[in-house]
Design an enzyme around this catalytic site. Structure first.
Site, PDB file in Angstrom:
ATOM      1  N   TYR A 127      -4.898   2.702  -9.164  1.00  0.00           N
ATOM      2  CA  TYR A 127      -5.798   3.828  -9.411  1.00  0.00           C
ATOM      3  C   TYR A 127      -6.140   3.873 -10.891  1.00  0.00           C
ATOM      4  O   TYR A 127      -5.298   3.560 -11.751  1.00  0.00           O
ATOM      5  CB  TYR A 127      -5.112   5.124  -8.958  1.00  0.00           C
ATOM      6  CG  TYR A 127      -5.977   6.351  -9.096  1.00  0.00           C
ATOM      7  CD1 TYR A 127      -7.274   6.368  -8.586  1.00  0.00           C
ATOM      8  CD2 TYR A 127      -5.507   7.495  -9.735  1.00  0.00           C
ATOM      9  CE1 TYR A 127      -8.075   7.486  -8.719  1.00  0.00           C
ATOM     10  CE2 TYR A 127      -6.303   8.626  -9.869  1.00  0.00           C
ATOM     11  CZ  TYR A 127      -7.593   8.609  -9.357  1.00  0.00           C
ATOM     12  OH  TYR A 127      -8.385   9.714  -9.501  1.00  0.00           O
ATOM     13  N   SER A 134       0.857  -1.190   0.000  1.00  0.00           N
ATOM     14  CA  SER A 134       0.000   0.000   0.000  1.00  0.00           C
ATOM     15  C   SER A 134       0.889   1.234   0.000  1.00  0.00           C
ATOM     16  O   SER A 134       0.815   2.075   0.900  1.00  0.00           O
ATOM     17  CB  SER A 134      -0.922  -0.026   1.227  1.00  0.00           C
ATOM     18  OG  SER A 134      -1.781   1.099   1.200  1.00  0.00           O
ATOM     19  N   TYR A 154      -2.626  13.588 -12.356  1.00  0.00           N
ATOM     20  CA  TYR A 154      -1.956  12.399 -11.813  1.00  0.00           C
ATOM     21  C   TYR A 154      -0.745  12.139 -12.695  1.00  0.00           C
ATOM     22  O   TYR A 154      -0.730  11.239 -13.526  1.00  0.00           O
ATOM     23  CB  TYR A 154      -2.922  11.218 -11.815  1.00  0.00           C
ATOM     24  CG  TYR A 154      -2.524  10.072 -10.897  1.00  0.00           C
ATOM     25  CD1 TYR A 154      -2.694  10.180  -9.520  1.00  0.00           C
ATOM     26  CD2 TYR A 154      -2.006   8.893 -11.407  1.00  0.00           C
ATOM     27  CE1 TYR A 154      -2.359   9.137  -8.681  1.00  0.00           C
ATOM     28  CE2 TYR A 154      -1.668   7.836 -10.568  1.00  0.00           C
ATOM     29  CZ  TYR A 154      -1.849   7.966  -9.204  1.00  0.00           C
ATOM     30  OH  TYR A 154      -1.517   6.915  -8.366  1.00  0.00           O
TER      31      TYR A 154
HETATM   32  P1  NAI Z   1      -0.614   6.851   2.411  1.00  0.00           P
HETATM   33  O1  NAI Z   1       0.167   8.097   2.539  1.00  0.00           O
HETATM   34  O2  NAI Z   1      -1.379   6.388   3.597  1.00  0.00           O
HETATM   35  O3  NAI Z   1       0.299   5.623   1.974  1.00  0.00           O
HETATM   36  C1  NAI Z   1       1.440   5.703   1.172  1.00  0.00           C
HETATM   37  C2  NAI Z   1       2.582   5.177   2.011  1.00  0.00           C
HETATM   38  O4  NAI Z   1       3.713   4.905   1.195  1.00  0.00           O
HETATM   39  C3  NAI Z   1       3.047   6.172   3.068  1.00  0.00           C
HETATM   40  O5  NAI Z   1       2.939   5.561   4.346  1.00  0.00           O
HETATM   41  C4  NAI Z   1       4.494   6.422   2.715  1.00  0.00           C
HETATM   42  O6  NAI Z   1       5.281   6.613   3.845  1.00  0.00           O
HETATM   43  C5  NAI Z   1       4.839   5.129   1.996  1.00  0.00           C
HETATM   44  N1  NAI Z   1       6.023   5.174   1.140  1.00  0.00           N
HETATM   45  C6  NAI Z   1       6.347   6.070   0.182  1.00  0.00           C
HETATM   46  N2  NAI Z   1       7.529   5.745  -0.391  1.00  0.00           N
HETATM   47  C7  NAI Z   1       7.944   4.595   0.210  1.00  0.00           C
HETATM   48  C8  NAI Z   1       9.097   3.763   0.067  1.00  0.00           C
HETATM   49  N3  NAI Z   1      10.058   4.051  -0.811  1.00  0.00           N
HETATM   50  N4  NAI Z   1       9.207   2.666   0.847  1.00  0.00           N
HETATM   51  C9  NAI Z   1       8.255   2.364   1.749  1.00  0.00           C
HETATM   52  N5  NAI Z   1       7.142   3.107   1.930  1.00  0.00           N
HETATM   53  C10 NAI Z   1       6.991   4.220   1.167  1.00  0.00           C
HETATM   54  O7  NAI Z   1      -1.561   7.076   1.153  1.00  0.00           O
HETATM   55  P2  NAI Z   1      -2.623   6.153   0.399  1.00  0.00           P
HETATM   56  O8  NAI Z   1      -3.315   7.088  -0.522  1.00  0.00           O
HETATM   57  O9  NAI Z   1      -3.411   5.354   1.337  1.00  0.00           O
HETATM   58  O10 NAI Z   1      -1.716   5.197  -0.502  1.00  0.00           O
HETATM   59  C11 NAI Z   1      -1.703   3.790  -0.412  1.00  0.00           C
HETATM   60  C12 NAI Z   1      -1.856   3.191  -1.795  1.00  0.00           C
HETATM   61  O11 NAI Z   1      -3.171   3.464  -2.274  1.00  0.00           O
HETATM   62  C13 NAI Z   1      -0.881   3.752  -2.832  1.00  0.00           C
HETATM   63  O12 NAI Z   1      -0.452   2.710  -3.687  1.00  0.00           O
HETATM   64  C14 NAI Z   1      -1.773   4.714  -3.608  1.00  0.00           C
HETATM   65  O13 NAI Z   1      -1.296   4.954  -4.916  1.00  0.00           O
HETATM   66  C15 NAI Z   1      -3.062   3.921  -3.610  1.00  0.00           C
HETATM   67  N6  NAI Z   1      -4.264   4.673  -3.984  1.00  0.00           N
HETATM   68  C16 NAI Z   1      -4.616   5.816  -3.315  1.00  0.00           C
HETATM   69  C17 NAI Z   1      -5.735   6.531  -3.699  1.00  0.00           C
HETATM   70  C18 NAI Z   1      -6.138   7.771  -2.961  1.00  0.00           C
HETATM   71  O14 NAI Z   1      -6.983   8.519  -3.459  1.00  0.00           O
HETATM   72  N7  NAI Z   1      -5.594   8.035  -1.796  1.00  0.00           N
HETATM   73  C19 NAI Z   1      -6.587   6.095  -4.835  1.00  0.00           C
HETATM   74  C20 NAI Z   1      -6.152   4.853  -5.434  1.00  0.00           C
HETATM   75  C21 NAI Z   1      -5.027   4.194  -5.029  1.00  0.00           C
END
Ligand code: NAI
Length: 286
Positions: A172, A120, A182
């Site tokens: 996404y 995630s 995006y």
């Molecule tokens: P979030 O900020 O809760 O999660 C993203 C996490 O990735 C963060 O905890 C960050 O510290 C971590 N991260 C970034 N680079 C990293 C690395 N090199 N190594 C380890 N961890 C790393 O945000 P969210 O939105 O919940 O994202 C989770 C997933 O959901 C992502 O794949 C995002 O693309 C996907 N997503 C999010 C949407 C949204 O509208 N928020 C819509 C569709 C998909």
């Protein structure tokens, strides 16, 4: 025995990773999380000080327990890949064993095996730039952090995954339809992630009877999404145009993830499942 899950990409209580952890905990799984190294300190401090206690509450009233938090940087596979400046960086030098290979080894030493692997996480340093203006480095960084990181996690955790296990990643719809804003190659990274879901499903299905699926989630105001800049507009757009005109809760994605990694979904693999209030199905909203 209950199942054990490793969820990579949890650094606060707002994102999909947290909601997935909760849904798995509510279903009885033991929870291990991987937290991005630069975010580790504040996450652990907040946990310890009870800042998340409200949102740790599960439907049965108990609090979600995280058995262990592992520092992780999923853009590095092993220590040899880490450049000198990153090694020397204060936020990194304070922890150790955070490359993907080392985290898998630590989990093996601490717990032996896992059943569920969740990816995630995403990162695209040029996400606010249109694809047309994206640099080669920015594009490759987006793919490295957001797509290859999943391959690497599956590769390194596979030896300690029990047969019958399952993996999930988050994608996404910008992978399939153009979504202005995006940028930075993040749309490309999600397209790669979805294709890799199908190929890895075949490979690890044949090899170890492990399932690989992705959830294509609707917009959520997480920390990562706020960094992109137009998330509020996307949430409004979804509310105006989706078949279900309601807020999309992170828990709804968490519940679908819990279903997908459970025996209830034992014949589902290689799929991208939409959890978006149905927005992906709409051609023209009235
Ligand atoms: P979030 O900020 O809760 O999660 C993203 C996490 O990735 C963060 O905890 C960050 O510290 C971590 N991260 C970034 N680079 C990293 C690395 N090199 N190594 C380890 N961890 C790393 O945000 P969210 O939105 O919940 O994202 C989770 C997933 O959901 C992502 O794949 C995002 O693309 C996907 N997503 C999010 C949407 C949204 O509208 N928020 C819509 C569709 C998909």
């Amino acid at each position: 025995r209950g199942k054990r899950a490793f969820i990579a990409g949890v650094a606060d209580d707002n994102g999909y990773g947290w909601a997935i952890s909760k849904a798995l905990a509510a279903a009885g799984a033991e929870i291990l999380v991987g937290t991005w190294v630069p975010a580790l300190n504040i996450f652990e401090t907040s946990l310890r000080r009870g800042k998340f206690d409200q949102s740790r509450r599960l439907p049965n009233g108990s609090l979600m327990e995280i058995a262990k938090v592992y520092p992780l940087d999923a853009v590095y596979d092993s220590l040899e890949d880490v450049p000198a400046d990153v090694r020397a960086n204060k936020r990194y030098s304070g922890s150790s064993n955070w490359t993907v290979k080392e985290v898998a080894e630590s989990v093996k030493n601490d717990f032996g095996s896992i059943d569920i692997l969740v990816h995630s996480l995403a990162n695209g340093p040029e996400v606010t730039k249109p694809l047309l203006e994206t640099s080669r480095n920015g594009y490759l960084a987006a793919i490295s952090a957001s797509s290859y990181s999943f391959i690497s996690l599956v590769q390194h955790f596979l030896p300690i995954m029990n047969p019958g296990g399952a993996t999930i990643s988050l994608t996404y719809i910008a992978s399939e339809k153009s979504i202005p804003g995006y940028g930075g190659g993040m749309s490309s990274a999600k397209a790669a992630l979805e294709s890799d879901t199908r190929v890895l499903a075949f490979e690890v299905g044949r090899k170890k009877k492990i399932r690989v699926n992705a959830i294509s989630a609707g917009p959520l105001g997480s920390r990562a999404a706020k960094a992109i800049g137009f998330i509020e507009k996307m949430i409004e757009y979804s509310h105006a145009n989706a078949p279900l005109q309601k807020e999309l809760l992170a828990d709804e994605v968490g519940n679908t993830a819990a279903f997908l990694v459970s025996p209830l979904a034992s014949a589902v693999t290689g799929s991208v499942i939409y959890v978006d209030n149905g927005l992906n199905t709409v051609g023209l909203a009235t």
